[in-house]
Design a protein around this motif. Structure first.
Motif, mmCIF file in Angstrom:
data_model
loop_
_atom_site.group_PDB
_atom_site.id
_atom_site.type_symbol
_atom_site.label_atom_id
_atom_site.label_comp_id
_atom_site.label_asym_id
_atom_site.label_seq_id
_atom_site.Cartn_x
_atom_site.Cartn_y
_atom_site.Cartn_z
ATOM 1 N N VAL A 15 -2.550 1.257 7.216
ATOM 2 C CA VAL A 15 -2.102 2.763 6.674
ATOM 3 C C VAL A 15 -0.975 3.045 7.412
ATOM 4 C CG1 VAL A 15 -2.703 5.229 6.694
ATOM 5 C CG2 VAL A 15 -4.335 3.520 5.867
ATOM 6 N N ALA A 16 -0.633 2.388 8.859
ATOM 7 C CA ALA A 16 0.516 2.626 9.523
ATOM 8 C C ALA A 16 1.629 2.042 8.970
ATOM 9 C CB ALA A 16 0.213 2.115 11.002
ATOM 10 N N ALA A 17 1.202 0.911 8.141
ATOM 11 C CA ALA A 17 2.469 0.018 7.595
ATOM 12 C C ALA A 17 2.829 0.735 6.377
ATOM 13 C CB ALA A 17 2.268 -1.287 7.656
ATOM 14 N N ALA A 18 2.093 1.408 5.550
ATOM 15 C CA ALA A 18 2.286 1.937 4.021
ATOM 16 C C ALA A 18 3.359 2.887 3.732
ATOM 17 C CB ALA A 18 1.000 2.543 3.692
ATOM 18 N N THR A 19 3.734 2.785 2.707
ATOM 19 C CA THR A 19 4.779 3.713 2.302
ATOM 20 C C THR A 19 4.210 5.116 1.852
ATOM 21 O OG1 THR A 19 6.167 1.893 1.145
ATOM 22 C CG2 THR A 19 6.917 4.046 0.480
ATOM 23 N N VAL A 20 4.759 6.112 2.501
ATOM 24 C CA VAL A 20 4.051 7.468 2.191
ATOM 25 C C VAL A 20 4.804 8.138 1.227
ATOM 26 C CG1 VAL A 20 3.175 9.387 3.348
ATOM 27 C CG2 VAL A 20 3.192 7.442 4.652
ATOM 28 N N LEU A 21 4.034 8.679 0.339
ATOM 29 C CA LEU A 21 4.637 9.494 -0.747
ATOM 30 C C LEU A 21 3.986 10.897 -0.493
ATOM 31 C CD1 LEU A 21 4.106 7.038 -3.618
ATOM 32 C CD2 LEU A 21 6.144 6.913 -2.213
ATOM 33 N N LEU A 29 0.793 -1.234 -0.162
ATOM 34 C CA LEU A 29 -0.153 -0.018 -0.131
ATOM 35 C C LEU A 29 0.906 1.263 -0.003
ATOM 36 C CD1 LEU A 29 -2.864 1.287 0.373
ATOM 37 C CD2 LEU A 29 -2.410 1.234 2.843
ATOM 38 N N PHE A 30 0.587 2.222 -0.916
ATOM 39 C CA PHE A 30 1.137 3.576 -1.024
ATOM 40 C C PHE A 30 0.178 4.360 -0.511
ATOM 41 C CE2 PHE A 30 3.633 0.690 -3.597
ATOM 42 C CZ PHE A 30 4.970 0.799 -3.301
ATOM 43 N N VAL A 31 0.550 5.271 0.249
ATOM 44 C CA VAL A 31 -0.524 6.362 0.751
ATOM 45 C C VAL A 31 0.204 7.887 -0.053
ATOM 46 C CG1 VAL A 31 -1.162 8.050 2.611
ATOM 47 C CG2 VAL A 31 -1.122 5.564 2.927
ATOM 48 N N ARG A 89 8.659 7.385 -10.131
ATOM 49 C CA ARG A 89 10.040 7.087 -9.730
ATOM 50 C C ARG A 89 10.106 6.054 -8.223
ATOM 51 N NH1 ARG A 89 14.487 7.521 -12.588
ATOM 52 N NH2 ARG A 89 13.255 9.331 -13.668
ATOM 53 N N GLN A 90 9.263 6.914 -7.656
ATOM 54 C CA GLN A 90 9.346 6.296 -6.042
ATOM 55 C C GLN A 90 8.540 4.752 -6.197
ATOM 56 O OE1 GLN A 90 8.474 9.116 -2.939
ATOM 57 N NE2 GLN A 90 8.298 10.420 -4.291
ATOM 58 N N LEU A 91 7.659 4.953 -6.784
ATOM 59 C CA LEU A 91 6.741 3.491 -6.827
ATOM 60 C C LEU A 91 7.796 2.554 -7.465
ATOM 61 C CD1 LEU A 91 3.378 4.696 -8.047
ATOM 62 C CD2 LEU A 91 3.758 3.643 -5.923
ATOM 63 N N THR A 92 8.556 2.953 -8.448
ATOM 64 C CA THR A 92 9.268 1.857 -9.121
ATOM 65 C C THR A 92 10.361 1.386 -8.215
ATOM 66 O OG1 THR A 92 9.029 3.035 -11.387
ATOM 67 C CG2 THR A 92 11.020 1.646 -11.089
ATOM 68 N N ASP A 93 10.940 2.503 -7.513
ATOM 69 C CA ASP A 93 12.328 2.105 -6.788
ATOM 70 C C ASP A 93 11.557 1.370 -5.456
ATOM 71 O OD1 ASP A 93 14.055 3.840 -8.280
ATOM 72 O OD2 ASP A 93 13.808 5.396 -6.667
ATOM 73 N N ALA A 94 10.562 1.376 -5.135
ATOM 74 C CA ALA A 94 9.832 0.659 -3.887
ATOM 75 C C ALA A 94 9.443 -0.821 -4.430
ATOM 76 C CB ALA A 94 8.911 1.415 -3.200
ATOM 77 N N GLY A 95 9.331 -1.138 -5.726
ATOM 78 C CA GLY A 95 9.344 -2.427 -6.230
ATOM 79 C C GLY A 95 7.575 -2.517 -6.577
ATOM 80 N N ALA A 96 6.985 -1.511 -6.634
ATOM 81 C CA ALA A 96 5.350 -1.587 -6.788
ATOM 82 C C ALA A 96 4.757 -2.012 -8.087
ATOM 83 C CB ALA A 96 4.802 -0.047 -6.960
#
Ligand code: GLY
Length: 355
Positions: A53-59, A30-32, A78-85
């Motif tokens: 949500v507490a465990a999500a990656t926040v952008l 999950l990405f917020v 880019r951030q989604l790519t780097d995080a392996g989304a």
């Protein structure tokens, strides 16, 4: 195009509904997406109640419509790519229209589309941008110039973030509620005119939000990609956008909803002159707009520029005509109306007299 149906949840506190929806979606990550303000003021509230949500990656994004750019979208991709989304990851947009428009656009285009949900935090975002699947970024100085239709998997509507909203934010959202009521019919209009948006308690506001959003949902369901009926949602916006852009050219920032409120009055005058709408509806709406939003920041000397701005509205299909959505009566919109410059000028004069 993505699925047209969005599940819309109405709740005093959306935490449980969000947790349940995330659990049943089963997204691996999950990405917020939030702006600096909603990350600071709304995210802690949600993260405290929703473990995913507490465990999500926040952008995070810079706040404000000027941040709704292609480069902000690129940074998120880019951030989604780097995080392996992956295409199965999920984006949760937490914010007003800027966040849901941009986050929705990023979700709709990343790996040709990943699911996203909207948790709107402003009244304007709740009744407009978070529902209907229009996603976009601004481009080349033009608003919402690049975007796609992509419906959110779910939208969670609550009033729990509204406590900290300034009065002008509430008024901005109320203008869109007034627009929906005009499109719905006389009863909805009477109820909207009757409510005091500033003083409303959450328990009274939530059912009003439900009714207002239901109008938009009905129209979007009939015409998700704005080939016809959805143009009705542009009521007030041809004149409103021109007023907003004129103010910007003069160095003043007019909130979108204020410009829509003034634009509604101009277009209701045109509805009377061009479509025979009774003044029975024009006068109370104009009185309400005058009371809540004050007079339009428009002088006679602005008319040529306003007309030119309306003629350049991206909804026009030919450079020589200005398109409007007008009303024959509340609940009876007429799309693709055109009006001669003299009629628009007269409507601006009358609207300025009324407000
Ligand atoms: N904001 C108008 C629409 O969603 O069509």
């Amino acid at each position: 195009m993505s699925e047209v149906t969005t599940h819309i949840y109405y709740c005093d506190n959306p935490a449980h509904a969000i947790e349940d929806a995330l659990a049943s979606a089963g997204a691996p990550q999950l990405f917020v997406v939030a702006d600096d303000n909603t990350a600071r003021m709304c995210l802690p509230l949600l993260a405290a109640a929703v473990p995913s949500v507490a465990a999500a990656t926040v952008l995070t994004l810079r706040p404000g419509d000027e941040a709704k750019t292609l480069s902000a979208a690129e940074s998120l991709w880019r951030q989604l790519t780097d995080a392996g989304a992956t295409r199965k990851s999920m984006i949760l947009n937490l914010g007003g229209g800027m966040v849901t428009d941009l986050g929705g656009f990023v979700a709709a285009t990343f790996k040709r589309g990943m699911p996203y949900i909207n948790v709107p935090t402003t009244l304007l975002g709740t009744v407009d941008a978070a529902v209907g699947g229009k996603t976009a970024v601004n481009f080349a100085g033009l608003k919402n110039q690049v975007g796609v239709f992509a419906q959110p998997a779910a939208t969670f509507i609550s009033t729990c973030f509204f406590d900290t909203l300034p009065e002008r934010e509430l008024l901005s959202g109320y203008a869109e509620m007034l627009k929906h009521a005009l499109l719905e019919g006389p009863e909805a209009l009477a109820a909207a005119l009757d409510c005091d948006i500033i003083a409303l308690d959450p328990a009274t506001l939530l059912p009003l939000l439900r009714e207002s959003v239901a109008t938009k949902e009905r129209i979007v369901a009939a015409d998700p990609t704005e080939r016809g009926l959805r143009k009705a949602l542009n009521l007030g916006h041809t004149a409103g956008h021109a007023i907003e852009e004129l103010a910007l050219e003069k160095g003043a920032l007019v909130p979108h909803g204020y410009a829509v409120a003034w634009g509604l009055v101009v277009e209701l005058v045109l509805s009377h002159t061009e479509c025979g709408m009774s003044t029975q509806w024009l006068y109370p709406v104009a009185a309400c707009v005058r009371r809540l939003y004050g007079s339009m920041p428009v002088e006679c000397s602005d008319y040529p520029r306003l007309l030119a701005l309306m003629a350049h509205d991206k909804k026009n299909t030919s450079p020589d005509t200005t398109n409007f959505t007008l009303l024959e009566a509340p609940g009876r919109p007429r799309i693709d109306c055109t009006a001669a410059p003299e009629a628009i000028t007269a409507a601006l004069d009358i609207a300025r007299d009324l407000i």
